[in-house]
Design a protein around this motif. Structure first.
Motif, mmCIF file in Angstrom:
data_model
loop_
_atom_site.group_PDB
_atom_site.id
_atom_site.type_symbol
_atom_site.label_atom_id
_atom_site.label_comp_id
_atom_site.label_asym_id
_atom_site.label_seq_id
_atom_site.Cartn_x
_atom_site.Cartn_y
_atom_site.Cartn_z
ATOM 1 N N GLY A 1 -5.951 -1.891 12.192
ATOM 2 C CA GLY A 1 -7.208 -2.543 11.845
ATOM 3 C C GLY A 1 -8.293 -1.523 11.594
ATOM 4 N N PRO A 2 -9.550 -1.950 11.524
ATOM 5 C CA PRO A 2 -10.667 -1.045 11.240
ATOM 6 C C PRO A 2 -10.702 0.138 12.229
ATOM 7 C CG PRO A 2 -11.392 -3.315 11.100
ATOM 8 C CD PRO A 2 -10.003 -3.358 11.661
ATOM 9 N N GLY A 3 -10.876 1.332 11.678
ATOM 10 C CA GLY A 3 -10.925 2.544 12.483
ATOM 11 C C GLY A 3 -9.590 3.223 12.637
ATOM 12 N N ASN A 4 -8.491 2.539 12.301
ATOM 13 C CA ASN A 4 -7.168 3.171 12.316
ATOM 14 C C ASN A 4 -6.924 3.905 10.998
ATOM 15 O OD1 ASN A 4 -5.906 0.350 14.087
ATOM 16 N ND2 ASN A 4 -6.063 2.409 14.923
ATOM 17 N N PHE A 5 -5.915 4.773 10.994
ATOM 18 C CA PHE A 5 -5.525 5.404 9.733
ATOM 19 C C PHE A 5 -4.008 5.353 9.597
ATOM 20 C CE2 PHE A 5 -6.112 8.839 12.855
ATOM 21 C CZ PHE A 5 -4.885 9.490 12.811
ATOM 22 N N ILE A 6 -3.568 5.222 8.342
ATOM 23 C CA ILE A 6 -2.149 5.133 8.011
ATOM 24 C C ILE A 6 -1.655 6.517 7.613
ATOM 25 C CG2 ILE A 6 -0.442 4.045 6.507
ATOM 26 C CD1 ILE A 6 -2.576 1.864 5.963
ATOM 27 N N GLY A 7 -0.570 6.961 8.234
ATOM 28 C CA GLY A 7 0.010 8.244 7.856
ATOM 29 C C GLY A 7 0.779 8.870 8.990
ATOM 30 N N LYS B 1 -6.673 -5.749 7.692
ATOM 31 C CA LYS B 1 -5.516 -5.525 8.553
ATOM 32 C C LYS B 1 -4.319 -5.094 7.703
ATOM 33 C CE LYS B 1 -2.397 -8.076 11.690
ATOM 34 N NZ LYS B 1 -2.072 -9.408 12.244
ATOM 35 N N VAL B 2 -3.570 -4.097 8.206
ATOM 36 C CA VAL B 2 -2.393 -3.574 7.511
ATOM 37 C C VAL B 2 -1.195 -3.641 8.445
ATOM 38 C CG1 VAL B 2 -1.339 -1.565 6.413
ATOM 39 C CG2 VAL B 2 -3.772 -2.036 6.067
ATOM 40 N N ASP B 3 -0.072 -4.196 7.960
ATOM 41 C CA ASP B 3 1.164 -4.256 8.735
ATOM 42 C C ASP B 3 2.082 -3.099 8.340
ATOM 43 O OD1 ASP B 3 0.413 -6.540 10.069
ATOM 44 O OD2 ASP B 3 1.336 -7.890 8.589
ATOM 45 N N ILE B 4 2.576 -2.386 9.346
ATOM 46 C CA ILE B 4 3.501 -1.274 9.135
ATOM 47 C C ILE B 4 4.896 -1.754 9.524
ATOM 48 C CG2 ILE B 4 4.035 1.130 9.691
ATOM 49 C CD1 ILE B 4 1.327 0.746 8.353
ATOM 50 N N THR B 5 5.873 -1.546 8.614
ATOM 51 C CA THR B 5 7.243 -1.978 8.883
ATOM 52 C C THR B 5 8.201 -0.827 8.604
ATOM 53 O OG1 THR B 5 7.477 -2.861 6.634
ATOM 54 C CG2 THR B 5 6.750 -4.388 8.351
ATOM 55 N N ILE C 1 0.832 -1.207 0.000
ATOM 56 C CA ILE C 1 0.000 0.000 0.000
ATOM 57 C C ILE C 1 0.864 1.254 0.000
ATOM 58 C CG2 ILE C 1 -1.769 1.276 1.274
ATOM 59 C CD1 ILE C 1 -2.687 -1.398 2.460
ATOM 60 N N VAL C 2 1.890 1.244 0.835
ATOM 61 C CA VAL C 2 2.818 2.376 0.937
ATOM 62 C C VAL C 2 4.231 1.820 0.942
ATOM 63 C CG1 VAL C 2 3.614 4.313 2.355
ATOM 64 C CG2 VAL C 2 1.174 3.770 2.256
ATOM 65 N N THR C 3 5.136 2.470 0.188
ATOM 66 C CA THR C 3 6.538 2.054 0.141
ATOM 67 C C THR C 3 7.423 3.192 0.608
ATOM 68 O OG1 THR C 3 6.106 0.563 -1.719
ATOM 69 C CG2 THR C 3 8.402 1.200 -1.335
ATOM 70 N N ALA C 4 8.302 2.908 1.551
ATOM 71 C CA ALA C 4 9.223 3.929 2.041
ATOM 72 C C ALA C 4 10.041 4.498 0.892
ATOM 73 C CB ALA C 4 10.144 3.340 3.111
ATOM 74 N N ILE D 1 7.843 4.898 6.066
ATOM 75 C CA ILE D 1 7.552 3.516 6.480
ATOM 76 C C ILE D 1 6.941 2.748 5.308
ATOM 77 C CG2 ILE D 1 7.320 3.970 8.933
ATOM 78 C CD1 ILE D 1 4.211 3.707 6.758
ATOM 79 N N ASN D 2 6.838 1.424 5.482
ATOM 80 C CA ASN D 2 6.151 0.566 4.524
ATOM 81 C C ASN D 2 4.819 0.126 5.114
ATOM 82 O OD1 ASN D 2 8.453 0.131 2.522
ATOM 83 N ND2 ASN D 2 9.383 -0.602 4.428
#
Length: 563
Positions: A79-85, A60-64, A43-46, A97-98
């Motif tokens: 998980g649901p209700g979280n946001f990436i950024g 579910k999304v894993d952040i590395t 979804i996102v690449t460093a 981050i990835n």
């Protein structure tokens, strides 16, 4: 981000990783676009620009971490209700981050521009999101697991230069010892790097730089982007210190299209203050860097375009719809209707013949944790008698064995706030020598070994085995770039403004109509952070008045006052 990565998570985890209520998600939907990701999809690449703030509805999304030297380390799962950024998503800069879908994910994506709209239009939600973005950046800074990797000998002047630039830019990074760190040695061998070519920098996008300049590094990590040559701004601000950032915040919040340039980093000299305790609203004090970082993030929240580090080289008239053009680094041009000169001042240097050979390794103009680590448990000398010198002396005293503070004047009370004088007097490991000046510096291969100073009254000299010298001896106006710009300066190089340059000109308008000067660079200004911030706010009213007159004379304006 696991608790073992950053201590801030233990105390503020709920604020860093809030779970949005269904009602909040519904209010945010209108700012985003629906998106779906298959299990295993990246979804996102460093190193790449993220599509925006990603709100997870299901899955579910894993952040590395960014990786580069070792297998990707897990940071957190959403998980649901979280946001990436984090803060990078506020201004469309490359991710640190990835993010990968651990299972099928339904979400919606809020692009950077719409994220800024959300911040303004949904104030309560915007406050929670902004706090989370800032805290996540703090977590990355503390953990040291993301961002560019600097590899070289510790104490090397170029390593310190690059570390200092990234620190002042608020960008997470790591510095690895090329002599002892096994990961550093592996990377040097992998890329066949000659030790004489160190330091090197591995950027999150995988690009390797050999001892880059600040501009080259900033472009590689996405801090510095090309200027839009086709855009005409309402205001271009030269300088990102307290005055320039204040002007940017107020101008952008009132609808003026705003661009800020600075040849080094945001914060100016205020960013070098170890602790500011007399700035209104901060009774417990705040570091200059923390105060300026808040202003920098606030400006980006309102859509200010930051071009840092990039140097303004020439201001000239334009005839293509803009009043002015600014020639900047790499042959680029900024077109604008008005200009605010907030370029501040540059550090004064001692008149010592061999000073330059020790700068960057042993002679410092900044007292940050980086410099403190270099001289931990040593004796250091510090020259200066102003508030910045006092703040630096107190900070260093907590890290080193002894601080010898040298002042040319007869008393610190003449130039330093009383609370700092009392604090210095209370420190058992600070020795104050008034009426004293540096006589000579001795060392070899760029490393200082001895400092000799002289009592101005008696002529007696003292030599001490000191390896680090800090200079806080004031500053001169940073106006060399205005030499061919037809902007009137006084005998000392400060920008002249107001009635003394032209009848009818406001207090901050220069000899060129539509060009204003604020902060330390302006002749007659009060050299205080609060005064600079005040002038930054005050100049925006003058900008509106000028743009209104200019528009009435037939020039089209983008500006719209909204607050």
């Amino acid at each position: 981000m696991a608790p073992s990565v950053s201590p801030i998570i233990v105390a503020r985890r709920d604020q860093m990783f809030p779970i949005l209520a269904e009602a909040d998600i519904e209010r945010m939907r209108r700012f985003g676009e629906a998106s779906f990701y298959a299990a295993g999809e990246q979804i996102v690449t460093a190193g790449d620009v993220s599509p925006g703030l990603i709100v997870i509805l299901s899955g579910k999304v894993d952040i590395t971490q960014a990786g580069g030297l070792s297998p990707r380390e897990a940071i957190i799962s959403y998980g649901p209700g979280n946001f990436i950024g984090e803060l990078a998503q506020l201004s469309s800069r490359p991710s640190l981050i990835n993010a990968a879908a651990a299972e099928p994910v339904e979400a919606f994506v809020i692009p950077s521009q719409r994220l800024r709209d959300l911040m303004v239009q949904e104030a309560n939600l915007g406050e929670r999101i902004m706090r989370a973005l800032i805290l996540r950046r703090v977590g990355l800074l503390e953990s040291g697991i993301s961002g560019p990797i600097i590899i070289g000998p510790p104490g090397n002047g170029d390593v310190l230069r690059l570390q200092g630039f990234l620190t002042r830019s608020g960008l997470p990074h790591r510095a690895l010892d090329s002599d002892t760190d096994p990961c550093a040695k592996t990377l040097i061998e992998r890329f066949h790097v000659d030790p004489h070519h160190l330091p090197i920098v591995l950027c999150p996008n995988g690009k390797l730089l050999h001892n880059p300049g600040e501009n080259e590094l900033a472009r590689c990590v996405g801090l510095l982007r090309p200027v839009d040559a086709g855009k005409i701004y309402d205001v271009a601000i030269v300088g990102a210190g307290p005055a320039g950032l204040a002007a940017a915040v107020y101008a952008a919040s009132e609808g003026l299209s705003t661009i800020v340039l600075d040849c080094r980093a945001f914060g100016g000299q205020a960013g070098a203050s170890a602790r500011i305790e007399n700035y209104l609203g901060f009774p417990t004090g705040i570091t200059g860097m923390a105060l300026m970082a808040r202003a920098y993030n606030q400006a980006q929240k309102f859509g200010v375009e930051m071009v840092i580090p990039d140097e303004a080289k020439l201001l000239s008239a334009a005839d293509d719809g803009a009043r002015y053009r600014l020639d900047v680094g790499d042959g680029e041009t900024v077109r604008t209707r008005t200009v605010v000169i907030a370029s501040g001042a540059r550090y004064r240097r001692l008149d010592i013949a061999n000073l330059a050979q020790f700068e960057g390794t042993s002679v410092h103009y900044w007292a940050s944790p980086i410099e403190a680590r270099l001289c931990r448990d040593q004796e250091v000398a510090l020259v200066g008698a102003g508030n910045s010198a006092g703040q630096a002396a107190v900070f260093l005293a907590s890290q080193v064995r002894k601080v010898t503070l040298l002042a040319r004047r007869g008393s610190l009370n003449e130039t330093m706030s009383r609370y700092l004088v009392e604090r210095i007097e209370a420190q058992p490991n600070i020795e104050v020598l008034t009426g004293t000046e540096i006589a000579a510096l001795e060392g070899h291969e760029g490393n200082l070994e001895q400092v000799r100073w002289r009592n101005r009254a008696t002529g007696a000299e003292t030599t001490r085995p000191i390896r680090h010298l800090f200079l806080f001896i004031g500053a001169d106006p940073n106006t060399d770039w205005l030499a061919k710009c037809n902007v009137a300066l006084d005998a000392k190089g400060f920008v002249r403004t107001g009635a003394e340059v032209a009848q009818g000109h406001g207090q901050m308008e220069t000899s060129r109509s539509g060009v204003f000067a604020i902060g330390d660079v302006r002749c007659g200004s009060i050299k205080r952070v609060a005064a600079a911030v005040g002038e930054g706010a005050q100049v925006v009213a003058a900008l509106h008045a000028y743009l209104a007159r200019d528009s009435g004379n037939g020039a089209e304006s983008n500006s719209r006052k909204t607050g």
